[in-house]
Design an enzyme around this catalytic site. Structure first.
Site, PDB file in Angstrom:
ATOM      1  N   TRP A   1     -10.810  -9.068   2.131  1.00  0.00           N
ATOM      2  CA  TRP A   1     -11.522  -9.359   0.890  1.00  0.00           C
ATOM      3  C   TRP A   1     -11.566 -10.866   0.602  1.00  0.00           C
ATOM      4  O   TRP A   1     -12.484 -11.342  -0.043  1.00  0.00           O
ATOM      5  CB  TRP A   1     -10.840  -8.672  -0.289  1.00  0.00           C
ATOM      6  CG  TRP A   1     -11.000  -7.198  -0.347  1.00  0.00           C
ATOM      7  CD1 TRP A   1     -11.977  -6.494  -1.005  1.00  0.00           C
ATOM      8  CD2 TRP A   1     -10.149  -6.209   0.237  1.00  0.00           C
ATOM      9  NE1 TRP A   1     -11.794  -5.152  -0.857  1.00  0.00           N
ATOM     10  CE2 TRP A   1     -10.667  -4.942  -0.093  1.00  0.00           C
ATOM     11  CE3 TRP A   1      -8.990  -6.274   1.022  1.00  0.00           C
ATOM     12  CZ2 TRP A   1     -10.084  -3.753   0.321  1.00  0.00           C
ATOM     13  CZ3 TRP A   1      -8.405  -5.093   1.436  1.00  0.00           C
ATOM     14  CH2 TRP A   1      -8.946  -3.849   1.091  1.00  0.00           C
TER      15      TRP A   1
ATOM     16  N   ARG B   1       0.830  -1.214   0.000  1.00  0.00           N
ATOM     17  CA  ARG B   1       0.000   0.000   0.000  1.00  0.00           C
ATOM     18  C   ARG B   1       0.859   1.257   0.000  1.00  0.00           C
ATOM     19  O   ARG B   1       0.517   2.264  -0.638  1.00  0.00           O
ATOM     20  CB  ARG B   1      -0.925  -0.041   1.211  1.00  0.00           C
ATOM     21  CG  ARG B   1      -1.871   1.149   1.322  1.00  0.00           C
ATOM     22  CD  ARG B   1      -2.941   0.898   2.379  1.00  0.00           C
ATOM     23  NE  ARG B   1      -3.563   2.149   2.761  1.00  0.00           N
ATOM     24  CZ  ARG B   1      -3.314   2.800   3.896  1.00  0.00           C
ATOM     25  NH1 ARG B   1      -2.459   2.287   4.765  1.00  0.00           N
ATOM     26  NH2 ARG B   1      -3.902   3.932   4.179  1.00  0.00           N
TER      27      ARG B   1
ATOM     28  N   HIS C   1       0.446   4.125  -2.811  1.00  0.00           N
ATOM     29  CA  HIS C   1       0.061   5.498  -2.474  1.00  0.00           C
ATOM     30  C   HIS C   1       1.178   6.494  -2.776  1.00  0.00           C
ATOM     31  O   HIS C   1       0.906   7.665  -3.038  1.00  0.00           O
ATOM     32  CB  HIS C   1      -0.348   5.581  -1.001  1.00  0.00           C
ATOM     33  CG  HIS C   1      -1.731   5.070  -0.744  1.00  0.00           C
ATOM     34  ND1 HIS C   1      -2.584   5.609   0.193  1.00  0.00           N
ATOM     35  CD2 HIS C   1      -2.419   4.064  -1.327  1.00  0.00           C
ATOM     36  CE1 HIS C   1      -3.736   4.955   0.183  1.00  0.00           C
ATOM     37  NE2 HIS C   1      -3.648   4.006  -0.728  1.00  0.00           N
TER      38      HIS C   1
END
Length: 391
Positions: free
Chosen positions: A286, A126, A130
């Site tokens: 998920w 991540r 980002h």
């Protein structure tokens, strides 16, 4: 017994059965892309290049000490020129040097104890995303080149909540390998995260430089998880991606989970900036294997029955059967939008296709905002996984 030792055989078993294949803030920065001892073989071009580096470095040092914004911007330009000179003379660390950094990152990723199912991989991935996903192709600003998340206000942007964990992990490695730029370190960490969690090989090459606070992009350039198809396209088209690449990148949601913080929530590819709740935000994984890179994100989207979760948190979906999995509104859009759905279904049916397309799109993402002349190689490298090096 380490988590890595337990997970390794599980990875191989899962891969065989499923698709039969393989937080320290810093405001100080003095290094740009890469520094290494001079090459043993000297030539005229090398001396000229080194002269440019030394001259540029000396002026840049003077300007770095200047409080004027003009001085800082000029210093960065000189750093970029010096980096280009180093590339032209091959005055850079070798691929083997970067492999050592990769290996250290792999060790850190697995040394997570109980954090996020025993892996720092998802949060490190991540960070790479980002740090790169702020690019604007029109203005040429943002992207991975300056590693601007080291500074306020970007480090405090709502979308970056929780990423201090990954930045602090990478800071420890930076102390060991001071010659590597933050941009190169963070993006290489993203590659290591994907590959060490049984994902595809991702082409990567170094050459990013570290910038100044003046290079921080505005807030709002990362996706908002509560939005629909048009918002997703607006965000990713701004970076230069098409529908197929958008859907491929979304597959990273096979990894990790959303975290309910007191003030904010965080996920890998989508987030809601400055969304404040008194008790919780988006929550849950998920997939059933959040530290394994698979195409399960797409398979579950189509195979499970998804219903809106009844709770006091933000609007999200949960699987009707177990109520243990979640999907964001932006995830579910992939099953509703005709163009997105076509690619999502293809990836659900073919893990090899997904791996191929994700690798290409993610490699592209990691290079956004980096001038081509800064890269140390004309072609990207494939870094070896820890398992590769043992065989």
């Amino acid at each position: 017994m380490s988590f890595a030792a337990i997970r390794a055989p599980l990875r191989r078993q899962a891969l065989s059965a499923s698709f039969k294949r393989a937080e320290l803030r810093t405001s100080s920065f003095r290094k740009y892309s890469t520094e290494a001892p001079p090459a043993a073989k000297s030539n005229t071009g090398l001396y000229v290049g080194l002269g440019a580096v030394v001259l540029g470095g000396g002026v840049a040092y003077y300007l770095y000490g200047s409080s004027s914004e003009t001085g800082k911007v000029t210093s960065t330009a000189l750093k970029s020129a010096a980096q280009s000179a180093k590339v032209a003379t091959n005055f850079v660390p070798t691929k083997e040097d970067y492999q050592k950094v990769y290996n250290r990152i792999a060790e850190v990723i697995d040394d997570a104890d109980d954090y996020d199912n025993g892996s720092f991989g998802p949060v490190v991935l991540r960070l790479a995303w980002h740090a790169s996903g702020t690019y604007d192709k029109v203005t040429g600003t943002g992207g991975s080149n300056y590693a601007t998340m080291r500074f306020h206000p970007e480090s405090l942007h709502g979308a970056n909540a929780g990423l201090h964990v990954a930045r602090e992990l990478m800071e420890k490695i930076k102390q060991e390998f001071s010659w590597i730029s933050y941009g190169d370190l963070w993006t290489l960490a993203g590659v290591a995260a994907v590959q060490e969690m049984a994902g595809p090989k991702v082409p990567w090459r170094p050459g990013r430089i570290d910038g100044f606070e003046s290079h921080v992009p505005p807030d709002g350039r990362l996706p908002d998880a509560s939005q629909g198809a048009q918002h997703i396209r607006d965000i990713f088209y701004r970076m230069g991606f098409d529908d197929q690449e958008i859907v491929a990148l979304c597959g990273a949601h096979a990894l990790g989970r959303c975290h309910a913080d007191r003030y904010r929530f965080r996920c890998i590819f989508f987030s809601v900036a400055d969304f404040v709740l008194s008790s919780s935000g988006y929550d849950g994984p998920w997939t059933f294997s959040p530290t394994m890179f698979t195409n399960d994100f797409y398979k579950l989207l189509f195979d499970e029955k998804w219903v809106w979760k009844k709770w006091n948190g933000p609007k999200q979906l949960e699987d009707k059967k177990t109520k243990s999995l979640m999907m964001l509104p932006t995830d579910y859009v992939l099953t509703q939008d005709k163009s997105f759905k076509k690619y999502a279904k293809a990836y659900a049916d073919d893990v090899d296709l997904f791996f191929k397309d994700f690798s290409a799109a993610f490699a592209k993402l990691l290079e956004l905002g980096v001038p081509t002349q800064q890269f140390v190689a004309s072609e990207a490298w494939i870094m070896q996984t820890v398992d590769d090096q043992k065989s």
